[in-house]
Each structure stands twice: as structure tokens, then as C-alpha cells.
Design an enzyme around this catalytic site. Structure first.
Site, mmCIF file in Angstrom:
data_model
loop_
_atom_site.group_PDB
_atom_site.id
_atom_site.type_symbol
_atom_site.label_atom_id
_atom_site.label_comp_id
_atom_site.label_asym_id
_atom_site.label_seq_id
_atom_site.Cartn_x
_atom_site.Cartn_y
_atom_site.Cartn_z
ATOM 1 N N SER A 170 35.844 39.192 26.001
ATOM 2 C CA SER A 170 36.218 37.781 25.974
ATOM 3 C C SER A 170 36.498 37.431 24.516
ATOM 4 O O SER A 170 36.039 38.131 23.602
ATOM 5 C CB SER A 170 35.049 36.944 26.493
ATOM 6 O OG SER A 170 35.190 35.595 26.118
ATOM 7 N N TYR A 183 26.271 35.022 26.651
ATOM 8 C CA TYR A 183 27.583 35.501 27.101
ATOM 9 C C TYR A 183 28.348 36.114 25.930
ATOM 10 O O TYR A 183 28.862 37.230 26.017
ATOM 11 C CB TYR A 183 28.372 34.340 27.720
ATOM 12 C CG TYR A 183 29.743 34.721 28.234
ATOM 13 C CD1 TYR A 183 29.887 35.309 29.486
ATOM 14 C CD2 TYR A 183 30.890 34.488 27.475
ATOM 15 C CE1 TYR A 183 31.142 35.661 29.967
ATOM 16 C CE2 TYR A 183 32.150 34.828 27.949
ATOM 17 C CZ TYR A 183 32.260 35.412 29.196
ATOM 18 O OH TYR A 183 33.518 35.758 29.666
HETATM 19 P P1 NAP Z 1 34.350 34.836 38.417
HETATM 20 O O1 NAP Z 1 35.455 34.171 39.129
HETATM 21 O O2 NAP Z 1 33.067 34.111 38.206
HETATM 22 O O3 NAP Z 1 34.049 36.235 39.124
HETATM 23 C C1 NAP Z 1 32.989 37.020 38.665
HETATM 24 C C2 NAP Z 1 32.757 38.154 39.613
HETATM 25 O O4 NAP Z 1 31.573 38.865 39.186
HETATM 26 C C3 NAP Z 1 32.504 37.682 41.041
HETATM 27 O O5 NAP Z 1 33.116 38.579 41.945
HETATM 28 C C4 NAP Z 1 30.994 37.769 41.152
HETATM 29 O O6 NAP Z 1 30.533 37.985 42.464
HETATM 30 C C5 NAP Z 1 30.715 38.993 40.292
HETATM 31 N N1 NAP Z 1 29.330 39.043 39.889
HETATM 32 C C6 NAP Z 1 28.628 38.119 39.199
HETATM 33 N N2 NAP Z 1 27.346 38.488 39.098
HETATM 34 C C7 NAP Z 1 27.230 39.662 39.751
HETATM 35 C C8 NAP Z 1 26.151 40.521 40.041
HETATM 36 N N3 NAP Z 1 24.895 40.241 39.662
HETATM 37 N N4 NAP Z 1 26.382 41.656 40.731
HETATM 38 C C9 NAP Z 1 27.629 41.956 41.170
HETATM 39 N N5 NAP Z 1 28.698 41.163 40.956
HETATM 40 C C10 NAP Z 1 28.490 40.027 40.261
HETATM 41 O O7 NAP Z 1 34.800 35.275 36.961
HETATM 42 P P2 NAP Z 1 36.220 35.746 36.382
HETATM 43 O O8 NAP Z 1 36.746 34.633 35.591
HETATM 44 O O9 NAP Z 1 37.035 36.375 37.424
HETATM 45 O O10 NAP Z 1 35.700 36.837 35.330
HETATM 46 C C11 NAP Z 1 35.911 38.232 35.454
HETATM 47 C C12 NAP Z 1 35.600 38.859 34.124
HETATM 48 O O11 NAP Z 1 36.507 38.367 33.140
HETATM 49 C C13 NAP Z 1 34.198 38.549 33.607
HETATM 50 O O12 NAP Z 1 33.661 39.687 32.979
HETATM 51 C C14 NAP Z 1 34.436 37.450 32.590
HETATM 52 O O13 NAP Z 1 33.432 37.434 31.598
HETATM 53 C C15 NAP Z 1 35.782 37.874 32.026
HETATM 54 N N6 NAP Z 1 36.563 36.789 31.396
HETATM 55 C C16 NAP Z 1 37.082 35.785 32.146
HETATM 56 C C17 NAP Z 1 37.841 34.788 31.517
HETATM 57 C C18 NAP Z 1 38.471 33.648 32.303
HETATM 58 O O14 NAP Z 1 39.066 32.759 31.686
HETATM 59 N N7 NAP Z 1 38.385 33.624 33.636
HETATM 60 C C19 NAP Z 1 38.055 34.841 30.137
HETATM 61 C C20 NAP Z 1 37.490 35.880 29.390
HETATM 62 C C21 NAP Z 1 36.756 36.858 30.049
HETATM 63 P P3 NAP Z 1 30.310 36.737 43.478
HETATM 64 O O15 NAP Z 1 31.681 36.157 43.729
HETATM 65 O O16 NAP Z 1 29.735 37.383 44.674
HETATM 66 O O17 NAP Z 1 29.410 35.784 42.789
#
Ligand code: NAP
Length: 266
Positions: A170, A183
Site C-alpha cells: 500500500s 496497517y
Molecule cells: P477488502 O474488500 O476488504 O477485501 C479483503 C479480503 O481479505 C476479503 O476477501 C476478506 O475476506 C479477506 N480477509 C480479511 N481478513 C481475512 C482473514 N482473517 N482470513 C482470510 N481472509 C481475510 O479489501 P481490498 O480493498 O480488496 O484489499 C485487498 C488488498 O489490497 C489488501 O491487502 C489491501 O491492504 C490492499 N490495498 C487495497 C487498497 C484499496 O484502495 N482498496 C489500496 C492499497 C492496498 P471477507 O470478505 O470474508 O471478509
């Protein structure tokens, strides 16, 4: 933002090439790719995209119903039969991850890539007030479980012709920011883990380790982090998939130890 961490490699593709990659059909044919957090957000779309380009996708996550919905989507679009691997990374033990390695070896027989995508945001608050239990949870899901799963699956990955491990960072992992607490620290550790794995394997295996920083993307996590933001101003996960496919495809076999920001002006 720095465009790369490990300077020892002169990758054949630069970061623009990776961001703007134009995948050809079947570019992931014959590959088996495990995606963590495959039930929602970026991980869900990455799993569907990998299947679209010919991969067999192993869907790991904590909510079975979400993983099963992705399974059904892949089947209905004619993709290779995926597998659902329910696992809560907050609670999972190393022993369970080793058992998973045995299961994949027995049932699938190969593993060519892992997209470590699952992540926990935790809370946005000063470190002085950060709840220590929440701190431990974020570090377990984002760092410790990522390390444990990588190590447990390494025997399978080493057998792949060109194994690719992609971690998710990130912008606050590259540039720590006030109030982003566990985070930000977890993403800094993730970038360090990718760099160390790269150094430790560069002369002995074909494995490559890289980080992706997706940048602001329209998901639930982003909405929690920025509740006042209009989500329609953000790219969707589908719009940033070129880099995700590139780092799993053989086009990137010489790309190692990089932190690729998919939206570098973010
Ligand atoms: P999200 O919509 O919150 O999805 C996160 C995923 O991780 C969900 O499938 C969730 O499962 C799963 N997860 C969370 N805790 C878990 C656990 N204990 N065991 C197994 N699975 C777990 O987030 P996202 O935005 O798609 O993020 C994906 C990645 O990109 C993350 O690493 C995040 O830090 C990174 N990121 C995102 C952004 C952004 O703007 N979106 C920016 C920078 C980095 P459930 O659905 O079952 O809860």
C-alpha cells in the site's frame, strides 16, 4: 513514490510495462494460482481474471459463501474448475498451512503462484491509542500469516518452472503515514519480506517475489478508510488487473524484488 525496492535486478519490464500490460488469451494457461482473500474486493476480481486467462485458481478466504460464489462465477464463464480453500488467516496455524500444502500436492499436483491479497485495515488512530489486540490481529493477517503460508507452500512453488509470489502493499507501506498504525507497519513489513525472500532465492531458484501496490481502488476496505470519499472517483478492481496478470504470467519472469505501484500518482 520510489518505483522499486531491490536495485540488484534490471527487470526486462519496467513498471509502466507492468501497469499497461496487455495480456494475450490463455497467458496463464497451465498455471495454478492461489489467491488469498478471493471472496471480495480486489482478490475476487483477481481470481476471476486469472481464471479468464486460463489459470486454475485456488480460492482461499475466511467466508465460504463468498468463495463459493466466485467458484460459481468461474464455472459459469467456462473457466477451469477452481477449488475453495476456507481458511481464517487470523486463526490459522502453521500446521494447518502445511496440511494445505499436502492437500494441494495430492489434489492439484502443482502450484505456480500465490497472490497474497487478504488484508485487514484495523483502525486509523494514533499509535499511542492503538488497541494492542487489534495491532496483533492486523500483524497476524497481513504479515505473519503471509509469511507462514509462503513458507509452508514453498516446496510446491519450488517445483514450478517459474513460480511467482505476489504480495500486496500500500502507499502507506512505502511511505508510513500518521494514524495508519498497524496497517502501515504491516505493509512496510510486507515490502521487507518480499525483498528478503528475493535476496535469499535470487541465485538458487526460479522463484520470484514482488509486491503490488494497487492504489486507491473501489472496495469495502477503501470505503472504510475514506468514508467521505466518492467511490465513483476511484478505479474499480477490474481496471487495475493488467499488473496483476503481468506479475503472474511468464512475461515477468525476470521481474524480481519490485514494488509496483499500479496507480503511481495515488
Ligand atoms: P477488502 O474488500 O476488504 O477485501 C479483503 C479480503 O481479505 C476479503 O476477501 C476478506 O475476506 C479477506 N480477509 C480479511 N481478513 C481475512 C482473514 N482473517 N482470513 C482470510 N481472509 C481475510 O479489501 P481490498 O480493498 O480488496 O484489499 C485487498 C488488498 O489490497 C489488501 O491487502 C489491501 O491492504 C490492499 N490495498 C487495497 C487498497 C484499496 O484502495 N482498496 C489500496 C492499497 C492496498 P471477507 O470478505 O470474508 O471478509
Amino acid at each position: 513514490m520510489s518505483d522499486s525496492t531491490n536495485q540488484n535486478f534490471k527487470p526486462s519490464l519496467n513498471h509502466d510495462d507492468i501497469r499497461n500490460f496487455e495480456p494475450v488469451d490463455n497467458c496463464l494457461d497451465g498455471k495454478t494460482i492461489l489467491v488469498t482473500g478471493a471472496g471480495a474486493g480486489i482478490g475476487r476480481v483477481a481470481a476471476l481474471t486469472y481464471a479468464r486467462y486460463g489459470a486454475t485458481v485456488l480460492l482461499l478466504g475466511r467466508t465460504s459463501s463468498k468463495l463459493e460464489a466466485v467458484y460459481d462465477e468461474i464455472e459459469s464463464m467456462g473457466g477451469k474448475q477452481p477449488a475453495v480453500l476456507p481458511m481464517d488467516l487470523e486463526a490459522a496455524t502453521y500446521n494447518e498451512m502445511q496440511q494445505l500444502e499436502g492437500l494441494i500436492t495430492k489434489e492439484v499436483g502443482q502450484l505456480d503462484g500465490i497472490l497474497h491479497n487478504a488484508g485487514l485495515l484495523g483502525v486509523l488512530t494514533p499509535l499511542e491509542m492503538y488497541d494492542v489486540d487489534m495491532f496483533a490481529k492486523v500483524m497476524k493477517v497481513n504479515v505473519t500469516a503471509t509469511f507462514m503460508l509462503t513458507q509452508a507452500l514453498l516446496p510446491l512453488l519450488k517445483d514450478a518452472a517459474n513460480g511467482s509470489i505476489v504480495f500486496t502493499s500500500s502507499t502507506v507501506g512505502t511511505h508510513p503515514r500518521a494514524f495508519w498504525g498497524a496497517y502501515a507497519l504491516s505493509k512496510q513489513a510486507t515490502e521487507g519480506m518480499s525483498d528478503i525472500f528475493t535476496q535469499e532465492t535470487q541465485n538458487t531458484s526460479n522463484l520470484r517475489f514482488n509486491c503490488i501496490n494497487p492504489g486507491g481502488t473501489r472496495t469495502n476496505m477503501r470505503a472504510h478508510a475514506f468514508p467521505g470519499e466518492d467511490p465513483m472517483t476511484l478505479k474499480t478492481p477490474a481496471e487495475i488487473m493488467a499488473g496483476y496478470v503481468c506479475l503472474m504470467s511468464d512475461a515477468s519472469i525476470n521481474v524480481r524484488g519490485q514494488v509496483v505501484a499500479l496507480q503511481p500518482k495515488d
